[in-house]
Design an enzyme around this catalytic site. Structure first.
Site, short mmCIF file in Angstrom:
data_model
loop_
_atom_site.label_atom_id
_atom_site.label_comp_id
_atom_site.label_asym_id
_atom_site.label_seq_id
_atom_site.Cartn_x
_atom_site.Cartn_y
_atom_site.Cartn_z
CG ASP A 52 -0.36 -0.01 2.64
OD1 ASP A 52 0.97 -0.21 2.46
OD2 ASP A 52 -1.02 -0.12 3.58
CB SER A 53 4.67 1.70 -0.06
OG SER A 53 4.88 0.66 -0.77
CG ASP A 91 0.13 -4.17 2.28
OD1 ASP A 91 0.08 -4.74 3.18
OD2 ASP A 91 1.00 -3.31 2.06
CE LYS A 121 2.80 -5.72 4.08
NZ LYS A 121 2.34 -4.88 4.87
CD GLU A 123 0.37 -1.88 7.68
OE1 GLU A 123 1.07 -1.40 6.58
OE2 GLU A 123 0.04 -1.02 8.65
CD GLU A 190 8.06 -0.31 7.16
OE1 GLU A 190 8.19 0.56 6.72
OE2 GLU A 190 6.96 -0.95 6.98
#
Length: 293
Positions: A52-53, A91, A121, A123, A190
């Protein structure tokens, strides 16, 4: 110019586990479109993350929060069409899975069915552990993400390293272990101190991919645009630029603009010609039309 590499067989989760046992580092990189997917495919990476970056990297948002499911699916489908060997990780964007197991499952199913991802993925720890457990129970391989989790960066005090105190480090480790117990196949860690990763690696059985987390992880991930220098301006401490693609691109476009303005491009070699006597016939047809008017 590099020779086109020979086709590779598809990477599997069993391959990742075997590489972890053998101490062979795993290589993950982000990609957000078909051309970048083809590049990382030919470079021989193990995993590709459509992160999602992309919200900031290719869509121009100020954070990862605004990006939608449909936007992420569009990008992920483009990457899928460019990949054959690496595992593809999708993501799940902010707001698409947190509220309930049912919501998480519905979103993840779209990424599997519509975009063909191999893993999804999500978070954080906390309630995300429950979401992970539900997804795994439904037969979906899941990647967890701990440490700096961009979707909740505001709650974490911004984009800064996590786990700097012993207590905070223990919380990161506990989140990671909880995600492993929930059945995650892989973990991304991260922006944590290398000491935290080293301690975590003593306990984790699943492969761990680091980004700004030191050298002890089983593998590393970087953003395609960061490692190639596509963007200008500051980058995170952990980014290493392996190329300066932006400078090359600016030079190329500038050279093109200069030639267009000087009428040096296009030259005769860049155009097409009518065959034989067709130019004369065209002139005659135009003359006849003019005379007829």
């Amino acid at each position: 110019m590099s020779a086109h590499p020979a086709p590779r067989r598809r990477v599997t989760l069993l391959d990742l586990a075997e590489k972890k046992r053998a101490g062979e580092p795993l290589v993950m990189v982000t990609a957000y479109d078909h051309p970048s997917a083809r590049i990382v495919e030919d470079a021989g990476v193990d995993l590709v993350l459509v992160g999602d970056s992309a919200a900031m990297t290719v869509l121009g948002y100020d954070s990862t929060v605004p990006v939608t499911i449909d936007e992420m699916l569009m990008l992920t489908k483009a990457v899928r069409r460019g990949l054959s060997a690496p595992l593809l990780v999708g993501d799940l964007p902010f707001g698409s899975y947190e509220a309930s197991d049912e919501l998480a499952l519905a979103t993840a199913q779209r990424f599997v069915k519509e975009a063909g991802v191999d893993l999804v993925k999500i978070e954080r720890g906390g309630t995300t552990v429950d979401r992970a457990r539900a997804l795994v129970a439904a037969g979906m391989p899941v990647v967890g993400h701990v440490g700096l989790t961009p979707q909740s960066a505001a709650a974490l005090g911004g984009y800064r390293a996590q786990g700097r105190s012993a207590e905070a480090a223990l919380a990161v480790i506990d989140d990671a272990l909880a995600l492993e117990r929930a059945g995650c196949s892989l973990l991304v860690v991260e922006a944590v101190p290398s000491e935290v990763t080293a301690a975590l690696m003593q306990q984790m059985r699943i492969p761990v991919i680091g980004i700004g987390a030191g050298a002890d992880a089983d593998g590393q991930v970087l953003v395609f645009h960061d490692l190639l220098g596509v963007h200008d301006g500051p980058t995170a401490r952990f980014v290493k630029r392996y190329a300066d693609v932006r400078a090359v691109a600016v030079d190329g476009v500038s050279a093109y603009a200069k030639e267009v303005r000087a009428r040096a491009y296009p030259g005769p070699e860049h155009g097409y010609r009518m065959p034989g006597g067709e130019p004369a016939r065209l002139a005659a047809l135009l003359a006849a039309r003019h005379t007829g008017s």
